[in-house]
Design a protein around this motif. Structure first.
Motif, PDB file in Angstrom:
ATOM      1  N   ILE A  88      64.384  53.105 103.801  1.00 23.79           N
ATOM      2  CA  ILE A  88      63.257  52.622 102.996  1.00 23.79           C
ATOM      3  C   ILE A  88      62.012  52.532 103.865  1.00 23.79           C
ATOM      4  CG2 ILE A  88      62.375  50.699 101.624  1.00 23.79           C
ATOM      5  CD1 ILE A  88      65.357  49.938 101.155  1.00 23.79           C
ATOM      6  N   ALA A  89      60.918  53.105 103.384  1.00 22.05           N
ATOM      7  CA  ALA A  89      59.617  52.972 104.048  1.00 22.05           C
ATOM      8  C   ALA A  89      58.812  51.934 103.268  1.00 22.05           C
ATOM      9  CB  ALA A  89      58.882  54.308 104.063  1.00 22.05           C
ATOM     10  N   PHE A  90      58.344  50.897 103.961  1.00 24.24           N
ATOM     11  CA  PHE A  90      57.576  49.847 103.303  1.00 24.24           C
ATOM     12  C   PHE A  90      56.167  50.322 102.977  1.00 24.24           C
ATOM     13  CE2 PHE A  90      60.312  46.701 105.873  1.00 24.24           C
ATOM     14  CZ  PHE A  90      61.301  46.716 104.900  1.00 24.24           C
ATOM     15  N   ASP A  91      55.628  49.816 101.859  1.00 24.89           N
ATOM     16  CA  ASP A  91      54.252  50.140 101.465  1.00 24.89           C
ATOM     17  C   ASP A  91      53.256  49.616 102.487  1.00 24.89           C
ATOM     18  OD1 ASP A  91      55.320  51.276  99.191  1.00 24.89           O
ATOM     19  OD2 ASP A  91      54.684  49.671  97.838  1.00 24.89           O
ATOM     20  N   GLU A  92      53.522  48.423 103.014  1.00 25.62           N
ATOM     21  CA  GLU A  92      52.684  47.814 104.046  1.00 25.62           C
ATOM     22  C   GLU A  92      53.595  47.321 105.164  1.00 25.62           C
ATOM     23  OE1 GLU A  92      50.058  44.764 102.661  1.00 25.62           O
ATOM     24  OE2 GLU A  92      49.750  45.770 100.747  1.00 25.62           O
ATOM     25  N   PRO A  93      53.178  47.458 106.406  1.00 22.50           N
ATOM     26  CA  PRO A  93      54.013  46.977 107.516  1.00 22.50           C
ATOM     27  C   PRO A  93      54.240  45.470 107.451  1.00 22.50           C
ATOM     28  CG  PRO A  93      52.234  48.363 108.328  1.00 22.50           C
ATOM     29  CD  PRO A  93      51.945  48.096 106.881  1.00 22.50           C
ATOM     30  N   LEU A  94      55.427  45.054 107.865  1.00 23.83           N
ATOM     31  CA  LEU A  94      55.717  43.628 107.976  1.00 23.83           C
ATOM     32  C   LEU A  94      54.953  43.048 109.161  1.00 23.83           C
ATOM     33  CD1 LEU A  94      59.611  43.642 107.598  1.00 23.83           C
ATOM     34  CD2 LEU A  94      57.906  43.233 105.822  1.00 23.83           C
TER      35      LEU A  94
END
Length: 130
Positions: free
Chosen positions: A87-93
């Motif tokens: 999974i690639a996040f929409d915004e970095p954690l």
């Protein structure tokens, strides 16, 4: 979303903090909510394993929300190999999310183990729950 932050100037995905886990979480999509084990978590994404092989066979997912502990991250499944999803996040954690997850992961893994043990007992008695 607890875990979102903007990527800094000149930062690449390989600069992100990363932690190997083994913590249970949930993947929420338009098709419903599925249990997952979060194997690897970074600021930019996660590597998870679907817990139910029967559901996984017919579970086609793209956009999703990954939830664990008190965090959540919106993302897109970019890679799938059987039960394993990248999974690639929409915004970095934010880095603090990774650090807090790592600090509490061992306690969560112990709790998750007890939960899985109880689920196995129920399954052995013919009771199934998700």
């Amino acid at each position: 979303m607890h875990g979102s932050a903007n990527q800094g100037e000149g930062e690449t995905k390989r600069d992100f903090l990363r932690v190997n886990l083994g913590v249970l979480g949930h993947l929420e999509t338009l098709n419903g909510r599925k249990r997952v084990e979060i194997v690897d978590l970074s600021q930019g994404g996660a590597y998870v394993v679907l817990m139910d092989a029967d559901v996984a066979a017919k579970y086609d997912v793209r956009d999703c929300v990954l939830r664990w502990m008190s965090f959540e991250a919106f993302g897109e499944v970019k890679r799938r190999e059987g039960l394993h999803l990248g999974i690639a996040f929409d915004e970095p954690l934010r880095p603090g999310v990774i650090k807090e997850t790592r600090q509490h992961a061992s306690l969560n893994v112990r709790n998750d183990y007890q939960e899985l043990k109880q689920a196995a007992r129920l399954w052995a008695h013919g009771i199934y729950h998700t």
